[in-house]
Design a protein around this motif. Sequence first.
Motif, PDB file in Angstrom:
ATOM      1  N   PRO A  35       0.840  -1.208   0.000  1.00 22.68           N
ATOM      2  CA  PRO A  35       0.000   0.000   0.000  1.00 22.68           C
ATOM      3  C   PRO A  35       0.869   1.251   0.000  1.00 22.68           C
ATOM      4  CG  PRO A  35      -0.017  -1.055   2.156  1.00 22.68           C
ATOM      5  CD  PRO A  35       0.661  -2.008   1.232  1.00 22.68           C
ATOM      6  N   ALA A  36       0.456   2.236  -0.779  1.00 21.70           N
ATOM      7  CA  ALA A  36       1.302   3.412  -0.952  1.00 21.70           C
ATOM      8  C   ALA A  36       0.969   4.547  -0.001  1.00 21.70           C
ATOM      9  CB  ALA A  36       1.195   3.910  -2.394  1.00 21.70           C
ATOM     10  N   ARG A  37      -0.188   4.504   0.650  1.00 20.70           N
ATOM     11  CA  ARG A  37      -0.633   5.657   1.427  1.00 20.70           C
ATOM     12  C   ARG A  37      -0.510   5.472   2.939  1.00 20.70           C
ATOM     13  NH1 ARG A  37      -6.243   7.371  -1.781  1.00 20.70           N
ATOM     14  NH2 ARG A  37      -5.284   7.653  -3.849  1.00 20.70           N
ATOM     15  N   LEU A  38      -0.102   4.307   3.368  1.00 26.28           N
ATOM     16  CA  LEU A  38      -0.059   4.059   4.806  1.00 26.28           C
ATOM     17  C   LEU A  38       1.220   4.564   5.459  1.00 26.28           C
ATOM     18  CD1 LEU A  38      -1.575   0.448   4.998  1.00 26.28           C
ATOM     19  CD2 LEU A  38      -2.729   2.655   5.282  1.00 26.28           C
ATOM     20  N   ALA A  39       2.303   4.609   4.689  1.00 25.17           N
ATOM     21  CA  ALA A  39       3.586   5.029   5.240  1.00 25.17           C
ATOM     22  C   ALA A  39       4.511   5.393   4.088  1.00 25.17           C
ATOM     23  CB  ALA A  39       4.199   3.911   6.092  1.00 25.17           C
ATOM     24  N   PRO A  40       5.561   6.181   4.357  1.00 24.92           N
ATOM     25  CA  PRO A  40       6.506   6.526   3.296  1.00 24.92           C
ATOM     26  C   PRO A  40       7.208   5.313   2.695  1.00 24.92           C
ATOM     27  CG  PRO A  40       6.758   8.003   5.176  1.00 24.92           C
ATOM     28  CD  PRO A  40       5.841   6.905   5.611  1.00 24.92           C
ATOM     29  N   PHE A  41       7.422   4.285   3.518  1.00 24.92           N
ATOM     30  CA  PHE A  41       8.094   3.077   3.048  1.00 24.92           C
ATOM     31  C   PHE A  41       7.311   1.856   3.516  1.00 24.92           C
ATOM     32  CE2 PHE A  41      11.204   6.428   3.632  1.00 24.92           C
ATOM     33  CZ  PHE A  41      11.853   6.442   2.407  1.00 24.92           C
ATOM     34  N   ALA A  42       7.177   0.879   2.623  1.00 27.34           N
ATOM     35  CA  ALA A  42       6.383  -0.304   2.975  1.00 27.34           C
ATOM     36  C   ALA A  42       6.783  -1.476   2.094  1.00 27.34           C
ATOM     37  CB  ALA A  42       4.892  -0.017   2.814  1.00 27.34           C
ATOM     38  N   VAL A  43       6.628  -2.659   2.633  1.00 28.50           N
ATOM     39  CA  VAL A  43       6.795  -3.890   1.875  1.00 28.50           C
ATOM     40  C   VAL A  43       5.663  -4.829   2.289  1.00 28.50           C
ATOM     41  CG1 VAL A  43       8.323  -4.956   3.595  1.00 28.50           C
ATOM     42  CG2 VAL A  43       8.387  -5.742   1.221  1.00 28.50           C
ATOM     43  N   ALA A  44       5.154  -5.603   1.332  1.00 31.00           N
ATOM     44  CA  ALA A  44       4.018  -6.486   1.621  1.00 31.00           C
ATOM     45  C   ALA A  44       4.304  -7.881   1.097  1.00 31.00           C
ATOM     46  CB  ALA A  44       2.741  -5.934   0.999  1.00 31.00           C
ATOM     47  N   LEU A  45       3.872  -8.862   1.865  1.00 33.04           N
ATOM     48  CA  LEU A  45       3.994 -10.265   1.486  1.00 33.04           C
ATOM     49  C   LEU A  45       2.618 -10.895   1.508  1.00 33.04           C
ATOM     50  CD1 LEU A  45       7.095 -11.239   3.669  1.00 33.04           C
ATOM     51  CD2 LEU A  45       7.089 -10.638   1.230  1.00 33.04           C
ATOM     52  N   GLY A  46       2.332 -11.709   0.514  1.00 34.03           N
ATOM     53  CA  GLY A  46       1.083 -12.467   0.488  1.00 34.03           C
ATOM     54  C   GLY A  46       1.375 -13.930   0.727  1.00 34.03           C
ATOM     55  N   ALA A  47       0.459 -14.623   1.370  1.00 40.39           N
ATOM     56  CA  ALA A  47       0.684 -16.026   1.692  1.00 40.39           C
ATOM     57  C   ALA A  47      -0.582 -16.822   1.470  1.00 40.39           C
ATOM     58  CB  ALA A  47       1.146 -16.184   3.141  1.00 40.39           C
ATOM     59  N   GLU A  48      -0.411 -18.082   1.142  1.00 43.09           N
ATOM     60  CA  GLU A  48      -1.526 -19.004   1.077  1.00 43.09           C
ATOM     61  C   GLU A  48      -1.045 -20.366   1.538  1.00 43.09           C
ATOM     62  OE1 GLU A  48      -2.986 -19.384  -2.874  1.00 43.09           O
ATOM     63  OE2 GLU A  48      -1.107 -20.152  -3.701  1.00 43.09           O
ATOM     64  N   VAL A  49      -1.964 -21.123   2.105  1.00 41.32           N
ATOM     65  CA  VAL A  49      -1.697 -22.486   2.522  1.00 41.32           C
ATOM     66  C   VAL A  49      -2.628 -23.382   1.724  1.00 41.32           C
ATOM     67  CG1 VAL A  49      -1.660 -24.139   4.419  1.00 41.32           C
ATOM     68  CG2 VAL A  49      -1.043 -21.753   4.840  1.00 41.32           C
ATOM     69  N   LEU A  50      -2.065 -24.370   1.030  1.00 39.01           N
ATOM     70  CA  LEU A  50      -2.857 -25.281   0.226  1.00 39.01           C
ATOM     71  C   LEU A  50      -3.047 -26.598   0.953  1.00 39.01           C
ATOM     72  CD1 LEU A  50      -1.237 -24.641  -3.276  1.00 39.01           C
ATOM     73  CD2 LEU A  50      -3.223 -23.527  -2.239  1.00 39.01           C
ATOM     74  N   ALA A  51      -4.117 -27.294   0.606  1.00 35.56           N
ATOM     75  CA  ALA A  51      -4.440 -28.553   1.268  1.00 35.56           C
ATOM     76  C   ALA A  51      -3.365 -29.590   0.992  1.00 35.56           C
ATOM     77  CB  ALA A  51      -5.788 -29.073   0.788  1.00 35.56           C
ATOM     78  N   PRO A  52      -3.046 -30.425   1.989  1.00 38.55           N
ATOM     79  CA  PRO A  52      -2.116 -31.528   1.750  1.00 38.55           C
ATOM     80  C   PRO A  52      -2.753 -32.554   0.826  1.00 38.55           C
ATOM     81  CG  PRO A  52      -3.125 -31.750   3.903  1.00 38.55           C
ATOM     82  CD  PRO A  52      -3.567 -30.420   3.370  1.00 38.55           C
TER      83      PRO A  52
END
Length: 216
Positions: A35-52
């Motif tokens: 997100p660009a508006r929450l702070a001057p600097f930011a990094v984001a990670l997305g995660a998912e867990v798939l069924a075994p």
Amino acid sequence: MNALDKVPPEFLHALGTLRKARCRGELHLAEIPAPARLAPFAVALGAEVLAPGPGTAATPLHGPAAMALAAASGTPDDDETELATGRFILLHDPEGSAVWDGEFRIVTYIRAQLEPEMGNDEMLGTVAWTWLVEALENHKAPYRAAGGTATRVLSESFGTLAERPGSIDIELRASWTPATSDVTAHLEAWSDMVCTFAGLPPLPDGVTPLPNRRRN
């Protein structure tokens, strides 16, 4: 002057500590637009867990993992069942923030589908918050000013989709301020939380399991 010259050393250090995190193997982690508006600097990670895959569970499962395994028929598509998703966002404001009580802030989101009996449990929100607190404590991730909201989302289908069973999702939106710019333990704790929401064992010592399913 390149773009990195404009990035504060503290934020570069924090990014380096993220790369050192050892997350659970069931977690598929990737960088996503921040997100660009929450702070001057930011990094984001997305995660998912798939069924075994069918027959791969060596220990009891709960929640969405149990549902996915019970429905598995051995086809390749079974491995693609999504159990939980999440986002991990690290914000940095060199000037600090009174709201954050610091220069860094971690903002997270986790969502997973539950069995209806579990989703109707009145203690579910409390348990979800407990998972967050205990995961941070178990990983010795110092923090302050934590806050969050646990939400149950009921989905019902009608008309041509009326035969589709209802579902209940649990969503946890939370944020906290790490005590230092070393956020390795924070990402590791969060990755454990996502897997816990997905119902994947083993649960770390001290983490509270979902309430028992209610039986009629």
